[in-house]
Design a protein around this motif. Structure first.
Motif, PDB file in Angstrom:
ATOM      1  N   ARG C  86      12.813 -27.866  11.460  1.00 11.88           N
ATOM      2  CA  ARG C  86      14.161 -27.875  12.017  1.00 11.88           C
ATOM      3  C   ARG C  86      14.526 -29.266  12.507  1.00 11.88           C
ATOM      4  NH1 ARG C  86      14.016 -24.309  16.296  1.00 11.88           N
ATOM      5  NH2 ARG C  86      13.290 -22.742  14.838  1.00 11.88           N
ATOM      6  N   ARG C  89      15.875 -31.338   9.597  1.00 13.23           N
ATOM      7  CA  ARG C  89      17.112 -30.958   8.924  1.00 13.23           C
ATOM      8  C   ARG C  89      18.317 -31.657   9.515  1.00 13.23           C
ATOM      9  NH1 ARG C  89      14.915 -25.367   8.464  1.00 13.23           N
ATOM     10  NH2 ARG C  89      16.005 -24.717  10.348  1.00 13.23           N
ATOM     11  N   GLY C  90      19.141 -32.166   8.648  1.00 12.74           N
ATOM     12  CA  GLY C  90      20.369 -32.800   9.088  1.00 12.74           C
ATOM     13  C   GLY C  90      20.134 -34.216   9.571  1.00 12.74           C
ATOM     14  N   MET C  95      21.677 -32.159   3.174  1.00  6.99           N
ATOM     15  CA  MET C  95      21.698 -31.425   1.922  1.00  6.99           C
ATOM     16  C   MET C  95      23.123 -31.078   1.497  1.00  6.99           C
ATOM     17  SD  MET C  95      19.165 -28.869   0.316  1.00  6.99           S
ATOM     18  CE  MET C  95      19.489 -27.989  -1.206  1.00  6.99           C
ATOM     19  N   ALA C 117      27.114 -30.467  14.297  1.00  2.69           N
ATOM     20  CA  ALA C 117      25.704 -30.888  14.251  1.00  2.69           C
ATOM     21  C   ALA C 117      25.486 -32.132  15.098  1.00  2.69           C
ATOM     22  CB  ALA C 117      25.283 -31.146  12.815  1.00  2.69           C
TER      23      ALA C 117
END
Lengths: 308, 292, 537
Positions: C86, C89-90, C95, C117
């Motif tokens: 986690r 991600r970002g 993605m 985010a």
């Protein structure tokens, strides 16, 4: 959105229109002479009186004429008078309707407050023992007849424990009927919520939210829950109609003075004007409520709200 | 309008080898099948299973509590409640089969016709189904009973008619999906006539969905008919029908709670059985439902 | 290679609760800073699973991800540790997904989705996140970004949504951007611009790009290095130019050979200029009514002659499929005439239409829905013969066997049901079925678009052969110009319901007259990294 509302209004009007036709035809579908049947139970009606009644009900007219007469009187708020007692039908129904609405709405609250969180919980713990247990409970919940559940609740809470009154029409009397009707529908809501949430959690945009690096809880509440709740709003209209239908039975168990109880009495007494009025009022209420909920849905969903 | 009350069902049309095996490996399907088989056995062998004739008064003293002789006690006329419940299985099964039979046959015809014919036939049939569907089954069944008069037979017919809109809408939705698929259009281009299209393509591919709906429908039909009998609008005493028995037991609410306990329990278990079986069938037949 | 931003070795992904199947099997690769790597493969090769596994996006309990070593920006990561994944991600890895239409939340504004985010992960203020979002939207070519921030996804077109997705993925300036088939759902003219944007945006940020694709043309256009995946393994990895020039593995060679190319060999000339089998004159079709009506097909006239293939090319929404349906009278035209084999079928209905429609058969795009799931292959092929009623039972049986052999399936396949065949095999059954009654015209609506490129090549070859053998008139609907090159004698280019250009395949593909045809050709990936034509549209 205007287009959507127009379509919804059209559907609502169609519902009321179809029910008004059904109600006119209803009396003609009765095998035998409806007037004879209606007054068979009251003694000493002469043939002249029967003819007079037939005339006053408009049954000596052709069916289209009867329909026009019915609609014409309906426009003036006249649904005829009861066979026994000669009371105005509309007034009687309107006097009882608030009780039925109170029962349906409070049952809806019970169903939503219990069903939606349980469904959400089951979906969030999907595949685990909590999910399996909740879904087994839901299965039992939708299988229990409301009339039996009502009696069992009455037996325990009113007779054994004496916490609540057995009959009457005060606010405390509403508790058991609302629970009875609400619990069965809570199971339905739990099921629908779970499946809507699972669908929502499999959406591509939920995966996007994960890919952005949002915390798990934010993904669940901001993205999945919002999308999952929308379909629940759309079916609330139908669920309300089921509540109204269920209320007919529940009112009879608890002697709650709503239109459902009135309707069952009318069926026993073959009091057709009351039955006709009941069907019409029921259909109208259902149409109005589902229209209101659809408008709520339209306001919540930007795809509909922002559509030209 | 969205389908309410039931999840939308999409069932694969693919033939399913080992269907029974897959159904039994699903806990819901297994338990449901078990309950339904017990119900059928009770109905078939009621005279052999029941210790007393269901309407025999004075089989025991009135209002006896459950005991080894009278497993479910006796009612106010001294009739054996267990025997009455066993014989009641026959009415339950009959009510379910006939009511669902009516809904299924008529609904399937309406749905297939609307999906195939299109145009004004489609609009009239489906708008009408939508409207009737929004009235709810309870209201339609009540209206039918109001017209026909209270009796068990009329209650079955009423519940059957009340179910038609749901079956029509489901069949229509499933048929519409099939009719939009390329294989169907390929047959249209190949010159297939209406009968061939309806009977060899639409009907067989719609049927799995309808079987699931009908199985789940058995439970709601049984529930609805028992409800009518409970209200006094269906089976009349002394018929050993569970709803009617429950209603009669109401008067002895305080003194003999078993009179309302057991018939209600019987209804609940049977309804649960058909619900579980329907759920199991859906899991087996619906690829999307498999891991739900 | 400079410093690696992602290094993975021994990556294995297995799917399934009870008996997991290994779908990605011990693969490894590395991506350097600013490098663009393509992971290419056919469906089922495990390429998308690899991408999802690197982000920890596969469902728990079902997917089992292991790696001998996974290093992101020099740090060791355990793919089984949720918290570690986690955190990546970002921030470290962004993605972009394939489906722009469903990858954005329909009930939240673009602005909210862009900025959330940054607020959650960087603790940025709403104002700051918004400013960055607006700047990025502007960068990816969204007009009036301040206004667009207030809008919802349904107010954007597919290409615009993909731009938003790219901007969103770049919000936290990830070191690596993974793009999973980012242009597969888009039209070719849009595809070219999105690919360029991906390249530019990652270059400006110094981010690496991992591109997942099945399309060798896309690979040629943007990748520095290519890894070819097959059945869960990386079979070959080379710099792009080397791979295209000298593929080492037989599979890679087959893959490259199967890609239809605009500069590849064309269809053989038709045996003879036959008589017209299908004639459309002034055909129009509108959908909807009143102000909202749109013309799907607008005054189209064309002819298809016996023995020739006419390709109908256009992007989504151009009306090409509607036109095909009108030609087969699955849809009735509002005006104009449809003449099939000398008979005007425009106004026919019922049994008269059924008889007059005999000479035409159709082949559809989706091989999974093209056959009745309850009909065996033999029964499906026999159906048009039974309907036509020309042959008796045993003759039908012989004819079905003959057809099964002709399309390369063999007689034993007749007893099997559709779900026992692969997509390509199903399409062969569909072809056999279409040809059973010896039609004069076959309408094929994107018959190879759902198939892998090697299977596409086989099906196209089969169709060409059959067409020559039986002197068929073939109306071939497609969005892919390279496919047109391989199969068509003549081409009609459709746009917004109209035919903008029609002519011989040679002429239209080499010397297009209409600006739209020129744009289409310019945007089409060439499948050759050395002759990369990038024309600004």
């Amino acid at each position: 959105m205007g287009r959507f509302l127009l379509r919804r209004l059209g559907m609502g009007l169609l519902t009321v229109f179809v029910s008004s036709i059904a109600v006119t035809l209803l009396i003609h579908l009765v095998p035998g002479d409806p007037v004879q049947i209606m007054y068979a139970q009251s003694q000493g009606t002469t043939p002249e009186q029967i003819e007079a009644i037939r005339h006053s009900l408009g049954l000596d007219l052709s069916i289209p004429e009867q329909y026009l007469r019915f609609v014409g009187r309906l426009a003036q708020g006249d649904l005829g008078v009861t066979v026994r007692g000669q009371q105005p039908v509309l007034g009687l129904l309107m006097q009882r309707l608030p009780n039925t609405l109170a029962l349906s709405v409070s049952a809806m609250m019970v169903a939503l407050l219990i069903g939606v969180p349980l469904g959400f919980l089951a979906a969030a713990r999907r595949g685990g023992w909590l999910d399996a247990g909740l879904m087994a409970l839901v299965m039992v919940g939708i299988s229990i007849p409301s009339f039996w559940l009502g009696l069992v609740l009455l037996f325990f809470f009113a007779v054994q424990l004496q916490w609540l009154p057995v009959t009457g029409n005060g606010p405390l009397n509403l508790v058991l009927p609302a629970l009875t009707l609400g619990l069965a529908n809570a199971a339905v809501f739990a099921r629908i919520t779970r499946s809507a949430m699972i669908d929502a959690m499999q959406e591509d945009f939920v995966r996007t939210a994960h890919a952005k690096g949002l915390p798990e809880a934010t993904v669940l509440h901001r993205h999945a829950l919002r999308a999952g709740l929308l379909p629940i709003v759309t079916i609330m209209g139908m669920q309300f109609a089921y509540m109204m239908g269920g209320a007919i039975v529940v009112e009879n168990i608890f002697a709650w003075n709503g239109i459902g109880r009135l309707a069952i009495e009318a069926i026993f007494q073959r009091d057709y004007p009351v039955i006709q009025g009941f069907i019409l009022v029921f259909a109208t209420v259902v149409a109005v409520v589902s229209m209101l909920l659809d408008i709520a849905y339209a306001l919540l969903d930007p795809r509909v709200r922002r559509a030209v | 309008m969205t389908m309410a009350g039931t999840d939308p069902i999409a069932v694969t049309a693919a033939p399913t080898p080992g269907l029974a095996r897959r159904l039994f490996s699903n806990p819901a399907g297994l338990i449901g099948t078990g309950i339904v088989l017990v119900l059928v056995a009770l109905a078939l062998f009621a005279p052999q299973i029941a210790p007393f004739a269901p309407t025999r008064m004075g089989a025991g003293k009135p209002l006896l509590a459950p005991s080894l002789v009278h497993l479910a006690g006796t009612d106010e006329f001294g009739r054996d409640m267990f025997s009455r419940i066993v014989f009641g299985a026959r009415f339950t099964l009959m009510v379910g089969a006939i009511a669902v039979g009516i809904s299924l046959v008529v609904g399937l015809c309406i749905g297939l016709m609307a999906a195939y014919a299109r145009g004004w036939v489609e609009i009239v049939l489906m708008r009408l189904s939508d409207v009737l569907f929004s009235f709810t089954e309870t209201l339609i069944a009540l209206a039918c009973v109001a017209v026909l008069g209270p009796s068990l037979q009329n209650a079955m017919i009423a519940v059957g008619i009340a179910g038609i809109p749901l079956y029509a809408r489901t069949a229509y939705a499933a048929a519409l999906v099939e009719a939009g698929k390329p294989y169907f259009e390929g047959s249209v281009v190949a010159g297939a006539g209406p009968l061939r299209l309806l009977l060899t393509h639409l009907l067989p591919n719609v049927l799995p969905t309808m079987i699931v709906i009908a199985t789940l429908g058995l439970s709601s039909a049984i529930l609805a008919a028992a409800g009518l009998s409970f209200l006094g609008l269906g089976a009349q005493p002394p018929t050993p029908e569970w709803g009617a028995m429950l209603s009669a037991g109401r008067d002895f609410f305080n003194r003999a709670p078993w009179l309302m306990l057991y018939p209600g329990l019987a209804i609940a278990v049977v309804v649960l059985g058909f619900n579980l079986l329907g759920d199991g069938l859906r899991h087996v037949l619906d690829p999307k439902g498999r891991d739900r | 290679m400079s410093e690696a931003i992602l290094e993975v070795s021994g990556l294995t992904v297995a799917l399934g609760r009870r008996a997991p199947r290994t779908l990605v099997d011990d693969i490894g690769f590395a991506i350097g800073r600013g490098e663009r790597v393509a992971l290419v493969g056919e469906s089922g090769s495990g390429k998308s699973l690899t991408a999802l596994a690197l982000l920890g996006l596969l469902p728990h309990g079902v997917a089992h991800v292991r790696a001998r070593s996974l290093r992101v920006l020099g740090r060791h990561i355990d793919p089984a540790q949720d918290a570690q994944m986690r955190a990546l991600r970002g921030v470290a890895i962004g993605m972009v997904f394939q489906e722009p239409m469903t990858s954005l939340n329909p009930v939240l504004t673009i602005g909210r989705q862009m900025s959330e985010a940054m607020i959650a992960r960087r603790g940025a203020g709403a104002r700051e996140a918004q400013d960055r979002a607006i700047a990025l939207l502007d960068r990816v070519g969204i007009d009036r970004p301040e206004l667009r921030m207030q809008q919802y996804p349904h107010e954007f077109s597919g290409g615009m949504r993909q731009r938003v997705m790219i901007a969103m993925a770049m919000m936290l300036q990830p070191a690596l951007l993974i793009a999973d088939e980012p242009t597969t759902a888009l039209d070719v003219t849009v595809q070219a611009r999105i690919l360029e944007l991906l390249v530019d945006v990652t270059r400006e940020n110094g981010s690496g790009l991992l591109l997942i694709t099945h399309d060798m043309g896309v690979v040629a256009q943007i990748a520095d290095r290519v890894a070819v995946m097959r059945r869960g393994r990386i079979v070959e990895e080379q710099p792009t130019a080397d791979l295209f020039r000298a593929p080492r593995q037989a599979y890679t060679r087959a893959l490259l050979a199967a890609v239809p190319r605009l500069d590849g060999p064309g269809a053989d000339a038709p045996a003879s200029a036959g008589r017209p089998v299908l004639r459309l004159a002034g055909v129009s079709k509108r959908f909807g009514s009143g102000r909202r009506a749109t013309a799907a097909v607008d005054d189209v006239s064309l002819e298809v002659h016996a023995g020739e293939t006419l390709a109908l090319v256009g992007e989504s929404g151009s009306g090409k499929s509607t036109l095909a349906r009108i030609a087969a009278r699955l849809t009735a035209a509002d005006s104009g005439t449809v003449v099939l084999d000398g008979t005007d079928i425009t106004r026919l209905s019922g049994s008269a239409l059924r008889t007059a429609r005999r000479p035409v058969q159709m082949i559809f795009q989706d091989p999974y829905a093209s056959l009745d799931p309850r009909f065996s292959a033999a029964r499906a092929i026999a159906e048009p013969l039974r309907i036509a009623g020309m042959l008796d039972r045993s003759a039908i049986g012989r004819r079905v066997e003959e057809l099964l052999v002709r399309v390369g399936l063999g007689t034993a396949a007749g007893a099997r049901l559709p779900h026992q065949f692969s997509g390509g095999q199903r399409q062969r059954i569909a072809i056999a079925r279409a040809l059973a009654t010896g039609p004069k015209l076959v309408i094929a609506d994107e018959p190879t678009s759902a198939l892998d490129v090697t299977i596409q090549a086989d099906i196209l070859a089969l169709l060409s052969e059959l067409q020559r053998e039986q002197q068929l008139a073939l109306l071939f609907i497609t969005h892919d110009l390279a496919v047109v090159r391989r199969i068509a004698h003549r081409v009609a280019v459709m746009r917004q319901g109209r035919i903008v250009e029609i002519g011989s395949a040679d002429r239209v593909l080499t010397a297009p007259q209409h600006p739209y045809t020129q744009a289409l050709l310019a945007a089409a990936p060439t499948g050759d990294p050395t002759s990369q034509r990038r024309v600004a549209l």
